[in-house]
Design a protein around this motif. Structure first.
Motif, short mmCIF file in Angstrom:
data_model
loop_
_atom_site.label_atom_id
_atom_site.label_comp_id
_atom_site.label_asym_id
_atom_site.label_seq_id
_atom_site.Cartn_x
_atom_site.Cartn_y
_atom_site.Cartn_z
N ARG A 140 0.82 -1.20 0.00
CA ARG A 140 0.00 0.00 0.00
C ARG A 140 0.85 1.25 0.00
O ARG A 140 0.41 2.28 -0.50
N ALA A 141 2.04 1.19 0.56
CA ALA A 141 2.91 2.36 0.57
C ALA A 141 3.24 2.81 -0.85
O ALA A 141 3.42 3.99 -1.11
N LEU A 142 3.30 1.88 -1.78
CA LEU A 142 3.64 2.21 -3.16
C LEU A 142 2.50 2.92 -3.88
O LEU A 142 2.73 3.58 -4.89
N GLN A 143 1.27 2.80 -3.38
CA GLN A 143 0.13 3.42 -4.05
C GLN A 143 0.31 4.93 -4.17
O GLN A 143 -0.16 5.53 -5.13
N SER A 144 0.99 5.55 -3.22
CA SER A 144 1.16 6.99 -3.26
C SER A 144 2.08 7.43 -4.40
O SER A 144 2.10 8.60 -4.77
N LEU A 145 2.81 6.49 -5.00
CA LEU A 145 3.73 6.82 -6.09
C LEU A 145 3.08 6.75 -7.46
O LEU A 145 3.68 7.16 -8.44
N GLY A 146 1.89 6.21 -7.54
CA GLY A 146 1.22 6.11 -8.84
C GLY A 146 0.31 4.91 -8.90
O GLY A 146 -0.09 4.36 -7.87
N GLU A 147 0.00 4.49 -10.12
CA GLU A 147 -0.88 3.35 -10.31
C GLU A 147 -0.28 2.10 -9.69
O GLU A 147 0.92 1.85 -9.79
N TYR A 148 -1.13 1.31 -9.08
CA TYR A 148 -0.68 0.17 -8.29
C TYR A 148 -1.58 -1.01 -8.58
O TYR A 148 -2.79 -0.86 -8.67
N ARG A 149 -0.98 -2.18 -8.74
CA ARG A 149 -1.75 -3.42 -8.90
C ARG A 149 -1.13 -4.47 -8.01
O ARG A 149 0.09 -4.52 -7.85
N GLN A 150 -1.96 -5.33 -7.47
CA GLN A 150 -1.49 -6.38 -6.58
C GLN A 150 -1.99 -7.73 -7.09
O GLN A 150 -3.15 -7.86 -7.46
N ILE A 151 -1.08 -8.70 -7.07
CA ILE A 151 -1.45 -10.07 -7.41
C ILE A 151 -1.08 -10.94 -6.21
O ILE A 151 0.07 -10.95 -5.79
N ASP A 152 -2.05 -11.62 -5.65
CA ASP A 152 -1.83 -12.50 -4.51
C ASP A 152 -1.48 -13.88 -5.05
O ASP A 152 -2.30 -14.54 -5.68
N TRP A 153 -0.24 -14.34 -4.80
CA TRP A 153 0.20 -15.61 -5.37
C TRP A 153 -0.59 -16.79 -4.83
O TRP A 153 -0.76 -17.79 -5.52
N MET A 154 -1.13 -16.68 -3.62
CA MET A 154 -1.91 -17.78 -3.07
C MET A 154 -3.24 -17.91 -3.81
O MET A 154 -3.73 -19.01 -4.04
N GLU A 155 -3.83 -16.79 -4.18
CA GLU A 155 -5.08 -16.82 -4.95
C GLU A 155 -4.82 -17.22 -6.40
O GLU A 155 -5.62 -17.92 -7.01
N ALA A 156 -3.71 -16.75 -6.95
CA ALA A 156 -3.40 -17.02 -8.36
C ALA A 156 -3.04 -18.48 -8.58
O ALA A 156 -3.33 -19.04 -9.63
N GLY A 157 -2.39 -19.09 -7.60
CA GLY A 157 -2.00 -20.49 -7.72
C GLY A 157 -1.09 -20.71 -8.92
O GLY A 157 -0.21 -19.90 -9.21
N LEU B 187 8.29 -12.85 -1.66
CA LEU B 187 8.32 -14.30 -1.81
C LEU B 187 9.18 -14.92 -0.72
O LEU B 187 10.28 -14.46 -0.46
N GLN B 188 8.65 -15.97 -0.10
CA GLN B 188 9.38 -16.70 0.92
C GLN B 188 9.29 -18.20 0.69
O GLN B 188 9.63 -18.98 1.55
N THR B 189 8.82 -18.59 -0.48
CA THR B 189 8.60 -19.98 -0.81
C THR B 189 9.17 -20.26 -2.19
O THR B 189 8.94 -19.48 -3.11
N PRO B 190 9.89 -21.37 -2.37
CA PRO B 190 10.45 -21.66 -3.69
C PRO B 190 9.36 -22.02 -4.70
O PRO B 190 8.28 -22.46 -4.35
N GLY B 191 9.67 -21.79 -5.98
CA GLY B 191 8.78 -22.21 -7.05
C GLY B 191 7.62 -21.29 -7.34
O GLY B 191 6.80 -21.59 -8.20
N ILE B 192 7.51 -20.17 -6.65
CA ILE B 192 6.41 -19.24 -6.90
C ILE B 192 6.69 -18.45 -8.18
O ILE B 192 5.84 -18.32 -9.05
#
Length: 176
Positions: free
Chosen positions: A1-18, A41-46
């Motif tokens: 969320r801190a990056l939102q103040s710098l401009g357009e921001y998009r988030q992808i949740d790797w757990m939801e994306a699978g 990232l804290q997990t291999p293979g993501i």
């Protein structure tokens, strides 16, 4: 969320994306063309080292992790060589990564001040507190965290409290 103040921001949740994550990242980078990709990232293979290399050809790619496992997982070195920055929360890992040719730096872990605050003013808490989440058997040696919390509760009783997500109880009482 801190990056939102710098401009357009998009988030992808790797757990939801699978398993669709890599194709989602490739498509997002192709269509939207962000100037910065900031991953946690804290997990291999993501994200594969190959995708890290591909994304970092036209933008800055950063992987940040609060991981402190020992031994340090090899995939940090593999992905780290392909992205622009690998940021971690301990100086020892920064040193090891840099010695292996990874552009590494220190970025302190933080907390969400909107979630972790007393709702009714200043709270009354135990004089000894462990603040950290319980992830079950997700990580190697995770049972050591549970053992430490149990030992502290046994030694300090009501003077000890544990706070964080995932603990197998509903209150501060450690009756498990």
């Amino acid at each position: 969320r801190a990056l939102q103040s710098l401009g357009e921001y998009r988030q992808i949740d790797w757990m939801e994306a699978g398993p669709r994550l890599e194709s989602m990242l490739q498509k997002t980078c192709h269509v939207w063309d962000p100037s910065l990709v900031f991953m946690q990232l804290q997990t291999p293979g993501i994200v594969s080292p190959a995708l890290g290399r591909e994304m970092s050809q036209e933008r800055i790619v950063v992987n940040w992790s609060g991981d402190v496992r020992e031994p340090m997982p090899q995939w940090y070195f593999e992905l780290g060589r392909e992205v622009d920055w690998t940021l971690v929360t301990n100086e020892d890992w920064v040193k090891r990564l840099r010695e292996s040719g990874v552009n590494a730096g220190y970025l302190q872990i933080g907390f969400n001040q909107e979630l972790f605050h007393p709702w009714d003013g200043i709270g009354v808490y135990e004089p000894i507190v462990f603040l950290g989440s319980h992830y079950g058997a997700t990580f190697p040696l995770a049972d050591l965290r549970v053992g430490m919390v149990r030992s502290l509760k046994k030694k300090f009783g009501e003077d000890f409290g544990v706070y964080g997500a995932g603990w197998p109880f509903q209150t501060r009482k450690l009756d498990w």
